[in-house]
Design an enzyme around this catalytic site. Structure first.
Site, short mmCIF file in Angstrom:
data_model
loop_
_atom_site.label_atom_id
_atom_site.label_comp_id
_atom_site.label_asym_id
_atom_site.label_seq_id
_atom_site.Cartn_x
_atom_site.Cartn_y
_atom_site.Cartn_z
N ASP A 161 11.99 -39.78 6.37
CA ASP A 161 12.83 -39.51 7.55
C ASP A 161 12.56 -40.53 8.75
OD1 ASP A 161 14.15 -37.55 9.58
OD2 ASP A 161 12.28 -37.54 10.55
N SER A 183 16.16 -33.80 8.82
CA SER A 183 15.16 -34.62 9.89
C SER A 183 14.10 -33.70 10.42
CB SER A 183 16.00 -35.51 10.65
OG SER A 183 15.21 -36.10 11.68
#
Length: 433
Positions: A161, A183
């Site tokens: 991420d 995310s």
């Protein structure tokens, strides 16, 4: 399997398989897939979107790209909260002790702020001596003994991420719904909680400016959490003006402590009780929301929530005398009133401009290397719906500069005064389960 084929498939609107998504995340994280191919795929996702199943698989793959925090040694059902960010958002410092006061463990991993004010950790460091870096064994011990600990994120959580976000930031794909939701949730899931309550902000001071966009993000994140085995609830709350009356670091800690001592700041109190109630119901301490709300409200009045806050501060070696006597918290050299030249009613406050004004005072970071000034900040004297007379103060700036002209100008730009009275904005728009 070739990255080229995965890009073309998504470009043409196809649904990616688990194997294809995992191939991409693993390859990009370890450097086998170059930036230009990752950029091509994220742009294809931006335009074509992802199904709920694809988004859940992507999120889990990002979780699996690094370490996960094992909180199994903590007794009880662990519930985490996450806010999508706002101005004057000090909810964690109220909700954590509230939830702990009924015996629910809160093991919170938090970060530092890059923006208007400090993050959760920066604000806590307004309290002299308080340690936010600790060994895992000590963190677990504190939660087991006091039901609450807040520490800096340790380990290598969701590195995919981090790498993917840095890329999206420079190619114009940050505001892709599945990528935003994945995310946020990848870091929450890697942090080890059993259930999650999300505080999704909407309005001028929020990442998502419209209620429609905020609701879409909330639903996406709830679906991810539930699909990956974590009961997840999202509360959509208003950020068209700062939360409470204080924006900064030490002054936000002060306001949170006052709420825990029973002070009636309506929006802060209501939102804190809302989030804490959902957290304790998910932890199965209460059978329903109404019962939870009533008991938690009592714990604000009877001192149990404040006692939990004191124990937390003491356990992390903070100077409790600063909590017992809030005047000991850091303060600025000058208090400067920003007055209005026009009478009427406050009809709008651009929350983001208030946040930026606080940053210029030194309450936040423009770059990651900037130092936080814990004593500076802003106290709002007027909020939406309030009457104001010409020459009355809208805010007080707490500044180490005698003439903080940029912040004064930002505050003046933030306020809109109208001749007609308007209602305060709705605080809680929707709850999504």
């Amino acid at each position: 399997m070739r990255m080229y084929d995965i890009i073309v498939k998504k470009r043409d609107g196809g649904e990616l398989t688990k194997q294809e998504i995992e191939f991409f995340i693993e390859g990009y994280t370890n450097g086998d897939i170059p930036d230009y191919q990752a950029a091509a795929l994220t742009m294809a996702i931006y335009f074509q979107g992802m199904t709920q199943e694809e988004t859940a698989i992507l999120t889990q793959a990002m979780v699996d790209s690094g370490e996960t925090i094992d909180l199994s040694a903590i007794k009880g059902h662990k519930v985490d909260k996450h806010s999508t960010g706002g101005v004057g958002d000090k909810i964690t410092f109220i909700v954590g002790p509230l939830v702990a006061s009924v015996g629910v463990p809160v093991a919170k991993m938090s970060g530092r702020g890059l923006g208007h004010t400090g993050g959760t950790l920066d604000k806590l460091e307004s309290i002299r001596g308080l340690e936010i870096e600790m060994e895992k064994d000590q963190f677990i011990k504190n939660v087991n003994e006091h039901k609450l600990a807040v520490a800096g994120q340790t380990g290598n959580l969701a590195p995919a991420d981090k790498k993917l976000y840095a890329l999206r930031d420079v190619i114009g794909t940050v505001d892709s719904l599945p990528l935003i939701a994945g995310s946020i949730m990848s870091k929450k899931l890697a942090s080890g909680a059993d259930s999650i309550v999300l505080d999704v902000k909407t309005g001028s001071g929020a990442f998502m400016k419209t209620l429609e966009d905020s609701e879409a993000l909330a639903r996406e994140m709830v679906n991810i959490g539930n699909n990956l085995g974590r009961n997840t609830v999202a509360v959509i709350s208003d950020m068209n003006q700062p939360l409470g009356f204080e924006v900064g670091n030490a002054n936000e800690i002060k306001e949170a402590a006052e709420i825990l001592q029973g002070k009636k700041v309506e929006d802060l109190r209501k939102l804190s009780l809302e989030i804490a109630s959902h957290m304790t119901v998910l932890a199965e301490v209460f059978s329903n929301y109404e019962e939870a709300y009533q008991t938690l409200e009592q714990n604000l009045e009877n001192g149990k929530a404040f006692a939990a806050f004191r124990k937390f501060v003491q356990a992390q070696h903070g100077d409790v005398s600063m909590i017992d006597d809030l005047s000991q918290l850091p303060s600025a050299a000058h208090d400067i009133e920003v007055k209005t030249e026009q009478g009427g009613f406050v009809s709008e406050i651009d929350a983001e401009s208030i946040g930026v004004a606080a940053m210029y005072l030194g309450a936040g970071r423009a770059t990651k290397d900037d130092q936080i000034n814990h004593g500076v900040g802003i106290t709002l004297k007027k909020k939406i719906g309030d009457e104001v007379k010409a020459g009355e103060a809208l805010v007080v700036l707490h500044s180490d500069e005698e003439h903080p002209d940029t912040s004064i100008e930002k505050v003046k730009q933030a306020y809109t005064i109208s001749s007609n009275k308007v209602d305060a904005p709705t605080l809680i728009h929707k709850v999504i389960k």
